[in-house]
Design a protein around this motif. Structure first.
Motif, PDB file in Angstrom:
ATOM      1  N   PHE A  64       0.825  -1.213   0.000  1.00  0.00           N
ATOM      2  CA  PHE A  64       0.000   0.000   0.000  1.00  0.00           C
ATOM      3  C   PHE A  64       0.857   1.262   0.000  1.00  0.00           C
ATOM      4  CE2 PHE A  64      -2.106   3.463   2.183  1.00  0.00           C
ATOM      5  CZ  PHE A  64      -3.332   3.535   1.543  1.00  0.00           C
ATOM      6  N   THR A  67       3.146   1.719  -3.192  1.00  0.00           N
ATOM      7  CA  THR A  67       2.320   2.082  -4.345  1.00  0.00           C
ATOM      8  C   THR A  67       1.781   3.494  -4.197  1.00  0.00           C
ATOM      9  OG1 THR A  67       1.673  -0.248  -4.605  1.00  0.00           O
ATOM     10  CG2 THR A  67       0.327   1.402  -5.736  1.00  0.00           C
ATOM     11  N   GLN A  68       1.399   3.872  -2.985  1.00  0.00           N
ATOM     12  CA  GLN A  68       0.909   5.229  -2.749  1.00  0.00           C
ATOM     13  C   GLN A  68       1.996   6.260  -3.001  1.00  0.00           C
ATOM     14  OE1 GLN A  68      -2.163   6.770   0.329  1.00  0.00           O
ATOM     15  NE2 GLN A  68      -0.217   6.774   1.413  1.00  0.00           N
ATOM     16  N   LEU A  72       1.229   9.282  -5.541  1.00  0.00           N
ATOM     17  CA  LEU A  72       1.277  10.672  -5.094  1.00  0.00           C
ATOM     18  C   LEU A  72       2.452  11.445  -5.685  1.00  0.00           C
ATOM     19  CD1 LEU A  72       0.325  10.274  -1.315  1.00  0.00           C
ATOM     20  CD2 LEU A  72      -1.154  10.870  -3.244  1.00  0.00           C
ATOM     21  N   ALA A 228      -4.277   0.965  -2.470  1.00  0.00           N
ATOM     22  CA  ALA A 228      -3.753   2.325  -2.611  1.00  0.00           C
ATOM     23  C   ALA A 228      -4.378   3.033  -3.811  1.00  0.00           C
ATOM     24  CB  ALA A 228      -2.233   2.289  -2.750  1.00  0.00           C
ATOM     25  N   ASN A 232      -6.645   6.467  -3.224  1.00  0.00           N
ATOM     26  CA  ASN A 232      -6.150   7.698  -3.818  1.00  0.00           C
ATOM     27  C   ASN A 232      -6.788   8.013  -5.163  1.00  0.00           C
ATOM     28  OD1 ASN A 232      -3.694   8.581  -2.019  1.00  0.00           O
ATOM     29  ND2 ASN A 232      -3.525   6.366  -2.255  1.00  0.00           N
ATOM     30  N   THR A 294      -8.177   0.381   4.962  1.00  0.00           N
ATOM     31  CA  THR A 294      -7.648   1.607   4.374  1.00  0.00           C
ATOM     32  C   THR A 294      -8.757   2.557   3.949  1.00  0.00           C
ATOM     33  OG1 THR A 294      -7.452   0.473   2.227  1.00  0.00           O
ATOM     34  CG2 THR A 294      -5.494   0.571   3.614  1.00  0.00           C
ATOM     35  N   LYS A 299      -5.666   7.619   6.094  1.00  0.00           N
ATOM     36  CA  LYS A 299      -5.030   8.906   6.346  1.00  0.00           C
ATOM     37  C   LYS A 299      -5.222   9.295   7.814  1.00  0.00           C
ATOM     38  CE  LYS A 299      -5.744  10.418   1.583  1.00  0.00           C
ATOM     39  NZ  LYS A 299      -6.368  11.403   0.676  1.00  0.00           N
ATOM     40  N   VAL A 387       3.966  11.150   1.882  1.00  0.00           N
ATOM     41  CA  VAL A 387       2.794  10.509   2.461  1.00  0.00           C
ATOM     42  C   VAL A 387       2.887  10.598   3.971  1.00  0.00           C
ATOM     43  CG1 VAL A 387       2.458   8.941   0.540  1.00  0.00           C
ATOM     44  CG2 VAL A 387       3.972   8.266   2.381  1.00  0.00           C
TER      45      VAL A 387
END
Length: 391
Positions: A64, A67-68, A72, A228, A232, A294, A299, A387
């Protein structure tokens, strides 16, 4: 000027989850027997969850968060400079403490480790076994590092594959595609294994795959990565965060996995067998659970808490920061405590010894985080968006 509510505090639940997983691994590996002393043996599956589950959650978190980072824009997987920055940061995050733990284990298990110097060197290259003939000698958790590192190396390529799946099939379709593909893969791998008592196979063969087959474990990394893309890729405001039913379902699913693997799975493990639930359902169910988790908690969130709640939050997040050290050092430190033979024998004495070792692990991990991990992080390349939770 609007006065800020001092009771509102930010909670990073992914960091807390990482700390909880490290703590769960320790509970599983240590000879805690308070459930026997207290007469609560029927709750052992909850107090000492099946050890593979928290490790799989670690894998989901890695999939996660990495990949995030690509989504981002912290790293650009399509550029040489971006991939170099990613590899450099991964190496700085993983290698220093891992290599330090190997050197520590060499000293702890001296002189046996001296006569197996070739196996020690293999550990530095992530190609060594974590066991030798006659018992565990280096570290019981080293099996997972080659799996993680293999994913880290392939992550830029896997990112494009996951993005293509999500664009072609949608997030749900991508999840189902990965689950179906791995079901077929597992069926092919185990098709010639003799079964008895229904869907039951050899634990030794499954353990070899679960601990050493990189492809077999990649499923949970990929499921974490797909999560992810979902988190996102669209607004989640007002969708599931306030729905009690969704939260109860998530809690029920994780309890189901704990109970099924802890009660039935442990009984079969003692007989040298593994059932179809562990082989075919545990990984995809955990992937679905992680996706739901998630959706709710990916967040940091502002939550109204008391001072006691704030202290509890800070303790959990601190454990999350120290989790890598807790994971790497809990078995070596237990070995040191056991050598002193301070307490041993009864269930109560074994639990006291385990608590003593746990205190030492937390203190030592806090020290290595401050003296090794945190200083090294200053040399990590920073670019693009950052992140909230470091992978």
């Amino acid at each position: 000027m609007e006065k800020r509510d001092s009771s509102l505090q930010s909670f990073d639940y992914l960091l807390i989850l990482r700390g909880a997983c490290a703590f769960a691994v320790v509970l599983r590996h240590y000879p805690f027997e308070f459930y026997t002393a207290l007469g609560t043996s029927h709750l052992e599956w909850l107090l000492r969850p099946f050890g593979y589950i928290p490790v799989l959650v670690f894998f989901c978190l890695s999939g996660f968060l990495i990949t995030q980072n690509f989504i981002l824009g912290r790293y650009e997987p399509g550029s040489i400079l971006g991939v170099w920055g990613y590899y450099r940061n991964r190496a700085l995050r993983v290698l220093p403490l891992y290599y330090f733990s190997i050197l520590a284990c060499v000293l702890i298990y001296w002189p046996e480790s001296f006569y197996r110097w070739d196996e020690v060197l293999a550990l530095f290259g992530f190609v060594g076994a974590y066991k030798i003939d006659g018992g565990i000698i280096f570290n019981h958790v080293y099996w997972s590092l080659p799996v993680e590192v293999a994913f880290f190396v392939l992550a830029p390529v896997l990112f494009f594959s996951m993005r293509w799946l999500c664009l072609s099939l949608g997030v749900l379709g991508a999840l189902l595609f990965i689950i179906l593909a791995y079901f077929i893969y597992s069926a092919i791998v185990f098709w010639d294994i003799p079964y008895d008592d229904g869907f039951v196979m050899s634990r030794a063969i499954w353990n070899r795959l679960a601990h050493h087959d990189v492809i077999y474990n990649f499923e949970v990394f990929l499921l974490g990565g797909i999560a992810a893309f979902y988190v996102n890729g669209q607004s989640r405001r007002g969708t599931v965060r306030g729905q009690l039913f969704f939260k109860v379902s998530l809690a029920s699913l994780i309890l189901l996995m704990f109970a099924r693997t802890g009660i039935v799975g442990d009984a079969l493990f003692q007989k040298g067998k593994v059932d179809a639930f562990t082989l075919y359902l545990l990984l995809p169910l955990l992937g679905f659970w992680f996706l739901g988790f998630t959706m709710l908690y990916a967040k940091p969130q502002l939550i109204r808490v008391s001072r006691i709640g704030l202290l509890f939050r800070r303790a959990l997040e601190a454990l999350g920061h120290w989790s890598y050290g807790v994971y790497l050092f809990h078995m070596p430190i237990l070995s040191i405590v056991e050598k002193f033979d301070i307490l041993s024998g009864s269930a109560y004495q074994n639990s006291v010894m385990s608590f003593l070792a746990l205190i030492c692990v937390i203190a030592f991990s806090a020290m290595t985080y401050r003296l090794i991990e945190k200083p090294v992080m200053r040399f990590r390349m920073r670019s693009g968006h950052l992140v909230s939770s470091s992978a």
